[in-house]
Structures are given as structure tokens and as C-alpha cells.
Design a protein around this motif. Structure first.
Motif, PDB file in Angstrom:
ATOM      1  N   PHE A   1       6.487  16.450 -24.769  1.00 19.50           N
ATOM      2  CA  PHE A   1       6.580  15.467 -25.842  1.00 19.50           C
ATOM      3  C   PHE A   1       6.511  16.144 -27.206  1.00 19.50           C
ATOM      4  CE2 PHE A   1       4.445  12.031 -28.415  1.00 19.50           C
ATOM      5  CZ  PHE A   1       5.431  11.061 -28.291  1.00 19.50           C
ATOM      6  N   ASP A   2       5.694  17.201 -27.309  1.00 21.26           N
ATOM      7  CA  ASP A   2       5.485  17.941 -28.559  1.00 21.26           C
ATOM      8  C   ASP A   2       6.408  19.141 -28.699  1.00 21.26           C
ATOM      9  OD1 ASP A   2       3.543  16.208 -29.373  1.00 21.26           O
ATOM     10  OD2 ASP A   2       1.857  17.566 -29.014  1.00 21.26           O
ATOM     11  N   PHE A   3       7.504  19.182 -27.961  1.00 20.91           N
ATOM     12  CA  PHE A   3       8.421  20.326 -27.994  1.00 20.91           C
ATOM     13  C   PHE A   3       7.652  21.629 -27.775  1.00 20.91           C
ATOM     14  CE2 PHE A   3      11.267  17.133 -29.418  1.00 20.91           C
ATOM     15  CZ  PHE A   3      12.557  17.601 -29.216  1.00 20.91           C
ATOM     16  N   GLU A   4       6.948  21.640 -26.649  1.00 18.20           N
ATOM     17  CA  GLU A   4       6.146  22.797 -26.232  1.00 18.20           C
ATOM     18  C   GLU A   4       5.140  23.196 -27.308  1.00 18.20           C
ATOM     19  OE1 GLU A   4       6.495  23.481 -23.139  1.00 18.20           O
ATOM     20  OE2 GLU A   4       8.239  22.159 -22.996  1.00 18.20           O
ATOM     21  N   GLY A   5       4.530  22.216 -27.936  1.00 18.53           N
ATOM     22  CA  GLY A   5       3.492  22.477 -28.920  1.00 18.53           C
ATOM     23  C   GLY A   5       3.991  22.867 -30.292  1.00 18.53           C
ATOM     24  N   SER A   6       5.292  22.797 -30.522  1.00 18.81           N
ATOM     25  CA  SER A   6       5.829  23.212 -31.827  1.00 18.81           C
ATOM     26  C   SER A   6       5.672  22.136 -32.889  1.00 18.81           C
ATOM     27  CB  SER A   6       7.304  23.603 -31.693  1.00 18.81           C
ATOM     28  OG  SER A   6       8.094  22.483 -31.319  1.00 18.81           O
ATOM     29  N   TYR A   7       5.442  20.893 -32.470  1.00 12.48           N
ATOM     30  CA  TYR A   7       5.225  19.815 -33.438  1.00 12.48           C
ATOM     31  C   TYR A   7       4.319  18.757 -32.834  1.00 12.48           C
ATOM     32  CZ  TYR A   7       5.778  16.075 -36.720  1.00 12.48           C
ATOM     33  OH  TYR A   7       5.505  15.090 -37.623  1.00 12.48           O
ATOM     34  N   GLY A   8       3.371  18.256 -33.637  1.00 10.27           N
ATOM     35  CA  GLY A   8       2.327  17.381 -33.126  1.00 10.27           C
ATOM     36  C   GLY A   8       2.677  15.911 -33.077  1.00 10.27           C
ATOM     37  N   TYR A   9       3.665  15.524 -32.280  1.00 14.89           N
ATOM     38  CA  TYR A   9       3.995  14.111 -32.126  1.00 14.89           C
ATOM     39  C   TYR A   9       2.849  13.335 -31.479  1.00 14.89           C
ATOM     40  CZ  TYR A   9       8.859  15.214 -33.248  1.00 14.89           C
ATOM     41  OH  TYR A   9      10.016  15.623 -33.877  1.00 14.89           O
ATOM     42  N   ALA A  10       2.184  13.955 -30.512  1.00 17.26           N
ATOM     43  CA  ALA A  10       1.065  13.276 -29.849  1.00 17.26           C
ATOM     44  C   ALA A  10      -0.063  12.998 -30.834  1.00 17.26           C
ATOM     45  CB  ALA A  10       0.549  14.127 -28.687  1.00 17.26           C
ATOM     46  N   GLU A  11      -0.262  13.894 -31.763  1.00 16.39           N
ATOM     47  CA  GLU A  11      -1.277  13.684 -32.797  1.00 16.39           C
ATOM     48  C   GLU A  11      -0.907  12.491 -33.677  1.00 16.39           C
ATOM     49  OE1 GLU A  11      -3.078  15.902 -36.791  1.00 16.39           O
ATOM     50  OE2 GLU A  11      -1.892  17.053 -35.352  1.00 16.39           O
ATOM     51  N   MET A  12       0.370  12.348 -33.961  1.00 22.95           N
ATOM     52  CA  MET A  12       0.808  11.213 -34.763  1.00 22.95           C
ATOM     53  C   MET A  12       0.598   9.900 -34.025  1.00 22.95           C
ATOM     54  SD  MET A  12       4.273  12.935 -36.215  1.00 22.95           S
ATOM     55  CE  MET A  12       4.915  11.351 -36.686  1.00 22.95           C
ATOM     56  N   LEU A  13       0.768   9.935 -32.711  1.00 29.14           N
ATOM     57  CA  LEU A  13       0.497   8.740 -31.917  1.00 29.14           C
ATOM     58  C   LEU A  13      -0.978   8.370 -32.008  1.00 29.14           C
ATOM     59  CD1 LEU A  13       2.127   6.834 -30.103  1.00 29.14           C
ATOM     60  CD2 LEU A  13       1.469   8.258 -28.149  1.00 29.14           C
ATOM     61  N   GLN A  14      -1.835   9.383 -32.009  1.00 32.10           N
ATOM     62  CA  GLN A  14      -3.266   9.141 -32.177  1.00 32.10           C
ATOM     63  C   GLN A  14      -3.556   8.553 -33.559  1.00 32.10           C
ATOM     64  OE1 GLN A  14      -5.843   9.282 -30.105  1.00 32.10           O
ATOM     65  NE2 GLN A  14      -7.286   8.701 -31.720  1.00 32.10           N
ATOM     66  N   GLN A  15      -2.885   9.036 -34.577  1.00 29.42           N
ATOM     67  CA  GLN A  15      -3.073   8.507 -35.928  1.00 29.42           C
ATOM     68  C   GLN A  15      -2.621   7.052 -36.016  1.00 29.42           C
ATOM     69  OE1 GLN A  15      -0.891  11.350 -38.271  1.00 29.42           O
ATOM     70  NE2 GLN A  15      -2.665  12.662 -38.583  1.00 29.42           N
ATOM     71  N   GLN A  16      -1.587   6.714 -35.268  1.00 31.12           N
ATOM     72  CA  GLN A  16      -1.147   5.317 -35.208  1.00 31.12           C
ATOM     73  C   GLN A  16      -2.243   4.442 -34.606  1.00 31.12           C
ATOM     74  OE1 GLN A  16       1.858   3.850 -36.192  1.00 31.12           O
ATOM     75  NE2 GLN A  16       1.046   1.864 -35.563  1.00 31.12           N
ATOM     76  N   ILE A  17      -2.873   4.921 -33.557  1.00 28.06           N
ATOM     77  CA  ILE A  17      -3.964   4.192 -32.902  1.00 28.06           C
ATOM     78  C   ILE A  17      -5.127   3.994 -33.862  1.00 28.06           C
ATOM     79  CG2 ILE A  17      -5.705   4.308 -31.068  1.00 28.06           C
ATOM     80  CD1 ILE A  17      -3.556   5.870 -29.429  1.00 28.06           C
ATOM     81  N   GLU A  18      -5.416   5.021 -34.642  1.00 28.44           N
ATOM     82  CA  GLU A  18      -6.555   4.988 -35.563  1.00 28.44           C
ATOM     83  C   GLU A  18      -6.250   4.215 -36.836  1.00 28.44           C
ATOM     84  OE1 GLU A  18      -7.485   9.068 -36.182  1.00 28.44           O
ATOM     85  OE2 GLU A  18      -8.318   9.362 -34.163  1.00 28.44           O
ATOM     86  N   GLY A  19      -5.031   3.778 -37.008  1.00 34.94           N
ATOM     87  CA  GLY A  19      -4.661   3.030 -38.209  1.00 34.94           C
ATOM     88  C   GLY A  19      -4.441   3.900 -39.425  1.00 34.94           C
ATOM     89  N   LYS A  20      -4.301   5.212 -39.222  1.00 32.07           N
ATOM     90  CA  LYS A  20      -4.077   6.114 -40.345  1.00 32.07           C
ATOM     91  C   LYS A  20      -2.617   6.104 -40.781  1.00 32.07           C
ATOM     92  CE  LYS A  20      -7.865   9.225 -39.053  1.00 32.07           C
ATOM     93  NZ  LYS A  20      -8.222  10.597 -38.609  1.00 32.07           N
ATOM     94  N   VAL A  21      -1.730   5.731 -39.883  1.00 29.46           N
ATOM     95  CA  VAL A  21      -0.311   5.570 -40.204  1.00 29.46           C
ATOM     96  C   VAL A  21       0.171   4.276 -39.563  1.00 29.46           C
ATOM     97  CG1 VAL A  21       0.060   8.068 -40.269  1.00 29.46           C
ATOM     98  CG2 VAL A  21       0.526   6.804 -38.161  1.00 29.46           C
ATOM     99  N   ASN A  22       1.318   3.810 -39.992  1.00 29.22           N
ATOM    100  CA  ASN A  22       1.945   2.645 -39.364  1.00 29.22           C
ATOM    101  C   ASN A  22       3.408   2.981 -39.177  1.00 29.22           C
ATOM    102  OD1 ASN A  22       2.475   0.156 -38.291  1.00 29.22           O
ATOM    103  ND2 ASN A  22       2.592  -0.883 -40.266  1.00 29.22           N
ATOM    104  N   SER A  23       3.730   3.590 -38.032  1.00 29.25           N
ATOM    105  CA  SER A  23       5.058   4.132 -37.790  1.00 29.25           C
ATOM    106  C   SER A  23       5.745   3.467 -36.616  1.00 29.25           C
ATOM    107  CB  SER A  23       4.953   5.641 -37.526  1.00 29.25           C
ATOM    108  OG  SER A  23       6.178   6.151 -37.051  1.00 29.25           O
ATOM    109  N   TRP A  24       6.894   2.865 -36.883  1.00 33.23           N
ATOM    110  CA  TRP A  24       7.711   2.387 -35.770  1.00 33.23           C
ATOM    111  C   TRP A  24       8.345   3.564 -35.044  1.00 33.23           C
ATOM    112  CZ3 TRP A  24      12.803   3.683 -35.429  1.00 33.23           C
ATOM    113  CH2 TRP A  24      13.406   4.184 -36.612  1.00 33.23           C
ATOM    114  N   ALA A  25       8.650   4.655 -35.771  1.00 36.63           N
ATOM    115  CA  ALA A  25       9.433   5.762 -35.222  1.00 36.63           C
ATOM    116  C   ALA A  25       8.697   6.515 -34.122  1.00 36.63           C
ATOM    117  CB  ALA A  25       9.837   6.717 -36.344  1.00 36.63           C
ATOM    118  N   ILE A  26       7.400   6.784 -34.304  1.00 38.12           N
ATOM    119  CA  ILE A  26       6.668   7.512 -33.265  1.00 38.12           C
ATOM    120  C   ILE A  26       6.551   6.651 -32.013  1.00 38.12           C
ATOM    121  CG2 ILE A  26       4.376   6.811 -34.113  1.00 38.12           C
ATOM    122  CD1 ILE A  26       5.391  10.151 -32.412  1.00 38.12           C
ATOM    123  N   ARG A  27       6.450   5.340 -32.190  1.00 38.96           N
ATOM    124  CA  ARG A  27       6.369   4.441 -31.031  1.00 38.96           C
ATOM    125  C   ARG A  27       7.725   4.303 -30.339  1.00 38.96           C
ATOM    126  NH1 ARG A  27       3.532  -0.632 -33.719  1.00 38.96           N
ATOM    127  NH2 ARG A  27       4.343   0.319 -35.643  1.00 38.96           N
TER     128      ARG A  27
END
Length: 304
Positions: free
Chosen positions: A187-213
Motif C-alpha cells: 500500500f505504501d509502495f514498499e515504504g517509499s510513501y506513508g499512505y497508511a499514515e495518512m489513513l491514520q490521520q484521517q481516523i484521528e481527524g487531522k485531515v479530511n481526505s476523500w482521496a486516501i479513502r
């Protein structure tokens, strides 16, 4: 062969008149513009300070011509980009069965609509294909003319109702499925980019992104998105005018000047393209570190 029914275009705008003007001008130059229906979703101002700029954009889009039809949907309250996109895409998909999606800072090649509609026709009944994308990173290595990657994307894209039906708005549900499947690295392109971290930020309400979902929804459903080897989209929003946007040219590259044929390729993820993008992400991190990583994140969770 392209069918007579072209996909409607939806464009999401807010308060950036110059960007909106450039986006519309480029779209008008597309070969299929005059045969396409355009729906413009204009978000309402967040506060009194934003009202003049929102009003200027609305005044402009009311004058837009050059399409089969132009329909303006003026939001009565501020929805934010994520909610506006989710609602608007769902609305048009329900009515027309397919949609081409743009935001107010995406300048397209004259061949963008041709590619999008041809690909929507080509893969309409291929269940494994969830969407079509118009932008591709300026990777160092040459990419195939068209190729598939697992997941979905957000800079000039198209889908069918059957594809958008996979969209899951609950980020926690998406995260649970991602962890259960043990595919965070992929999901993170072998750790090269933190998409999973962004999903966590969505859960925490730190971002509101349709794109990561959207990406996570398609990825977890094991669906594919078609990409061009040469980009048909140029993002002009990285000039500090967006709510979270930075100022960078790192996403700019060659723009297609000829039509891109679609079809005739295996319906499977491209190993070559996945590796090229992984290396591209790593090169940005190694060169510019956390500053570029933050700008990449802004792409995914920029609010209107």
C-alpha cells in the motif's frame, strides 16, 4: 470503438479564480468538449472573508460556454473538498452511470477527454478495472504507453457507478482491513510513501481526505486503475494558493501532445510502473526530505 454516450465531466471549484479560469480554458480546448456535459460544483464560503473570492469564481463559471451543456451547482453551505467530491461524484454516477472528475487546479492536455472516454468504453465491463487516471508522475524511467496499478488516484480521473460503489468513507474500517491483510508495505509502495499514515490521520481527524479513502477502497477491493505513460494533466495548484498546498515543481513533467491509444494490454498491475513510482517517491525523500513528504501529503488531503 467509442460509444455515442460521452461521460459527463464534474469540476469542483471554490475560491481560486485564476486557477479555475486556466482549468476551464484547457478543458474547452479538448477535442470532445463541445459534445460533453459539464457540471460545476461550487462550494460555499467558509466564512465572510472568503465570500468575495467565491463570488468571483461563481460569476466567472456562470459565463462558461464551449460544452454541450453547463450546469452550475452552487452549494448553500461550505462542505469542504472531501464532502463535496464524495457527494458530487455519487450524484452524477447515480444519474449517468459514469463520470470524469476534475478540480480547479488541473490543466488538461487537449487529448484528455478523448483518452478518458475511450478508456471508459474499453473497460466498462471489465470488473477488475475500477477507474481511469489522467496524471502520472514524472518518473526517471520510461513507462509503458498505458498500464494498470492497484488502487485509485485523484488528479484527473474517471469511474463508473460500479466503481464508485466500492468507495468506503469509514477510514477505520479501511485501516482494519489493510492491517488484517498484512499489505501495508505494498500500500505504501514498499515504504517509499506513508499512505497508511495518512489513513491514520484521517481516523484521528487531522485531515479530511476523500482521496486516501478512495485509494484504500480500491486497493482493498483488489481493483485496478489505468494510467497513461505520459501525463495528460498538469497540476497548477502547488503555488501556495491551496489550503495546505506548497510551492513545488516536483510533480511537473511532460504533457501528452498526441492521443494515447487504450486497450490491448494485460489486465494486471504493472511491475515496471510500480517500481518506477517507488523509486520516484524515494528520490523525493532523499533529495528534499520531510518538506517534500509534507507537500505530497497536501496533495491527498487538501481541503477546499
Amino acid at each position: 470503438m467509442m460509444t455515442a454516450s460521452l461521460a459527463p465531466i464534474v469540476l469542483f471549484v471554490y475560491n481560486r479564480l485564476d486557477h479555475t479560469r486556466q482549468t476551464i480554458l484547457a478543458l474547452q480546448k479538448n477535442l470532445l468538449a463541445e459534445k460533453s456535459d459539464l457540471f460545476i460544483f461550487s462550494d460555499a464560503a467558509k466564512d465572510a472573508g472568503a465570500m468575495p473570492a467565491v463570488s468571483d469564481v461563481r460569476d466567472f463559471v456562470r459565463t462558461v460556454t464551449g460544452f454541450k451543456s453547463v450546469t452550475l451547482i452552487e452549494r448553500e453551505r461550505n462542505m469542504g473538498l472531501a464532502n463535496s467530491v464524495i457527494d458530487g461524484v455519487g450524484m452524477i454516477c447515480a444519474q449517468y452511470g459514469k463520470v470524469i472528475v476534475l478540480e480547479d487546479d488541473l490543466v488538461t492536455s487537449p487529448h484528455f477527454l478523448q483518452y478518458m472516454n475511450a478508456a471508459l468504453d474499453e473497460y466498462e465491463f471489465v470488473d477488475q478495472v475500477i477507474s481511469i487516471h489522467g496524471y502520472i508522475y514524472p518518473t526517471a524511467s520510461r513507462l509503458p504507453s498505458t498500464f494498470f496499478l492497484r488502487g485509485a488516484d485523484c488528479w484527473g480521473w474517471a469511474t463508473w457507478k460500479r466503481g464508485w460503489d466500492f468507495f468506503e468513507s469509514d477510514a477505520k474500517k479501511l485501516q482494519d482491513a489493510l492491517l488484517a491483510g498484512g499489505e501495508v508495505s505494498t500500500f505504501d509502495f514498499e515504504g517509499s510513501y506513508g499512505y497508511a499514515e495518512m489513513l491514520q490521520q484521517q481516523i484521528e481527524g487531522k485531515v479530511n481526505s476523500w482521496a486516501i479513502r478512495w485509494y484504500a477502497s480500491a486497493f482493498l477491493a483488489n481493483k485496478l486503475t489505468l494510467y497513461p505513460g505520459v501525463s495528460l494533466v498538469h497540476n497548477i495548484g502547488h503555488d501556495r494558493t491551496g489550503t495546505h498546498g506548497g510551492n513545488t515543481d516536483d510533480f511537473s513533467g511532460e504533457i501528452a501532445t498526441t492521443a494515447i491509444p487504450v486497450g490491448g494490454i494485460p489486465i494486471e498491475p504493472s511491475v515496471v510502473a510500480y517500481e518506477a513510482i517507488r523509486v520516484y517517491f524515494l528520490s523525493l525523500r532523499k533529495t528534499l526530505g520531510q518538506r517534500i513528504l509534507n507537500k505530497l501529503r497536501s496533495w491527498w488531503h487538501r481541503l477546499a
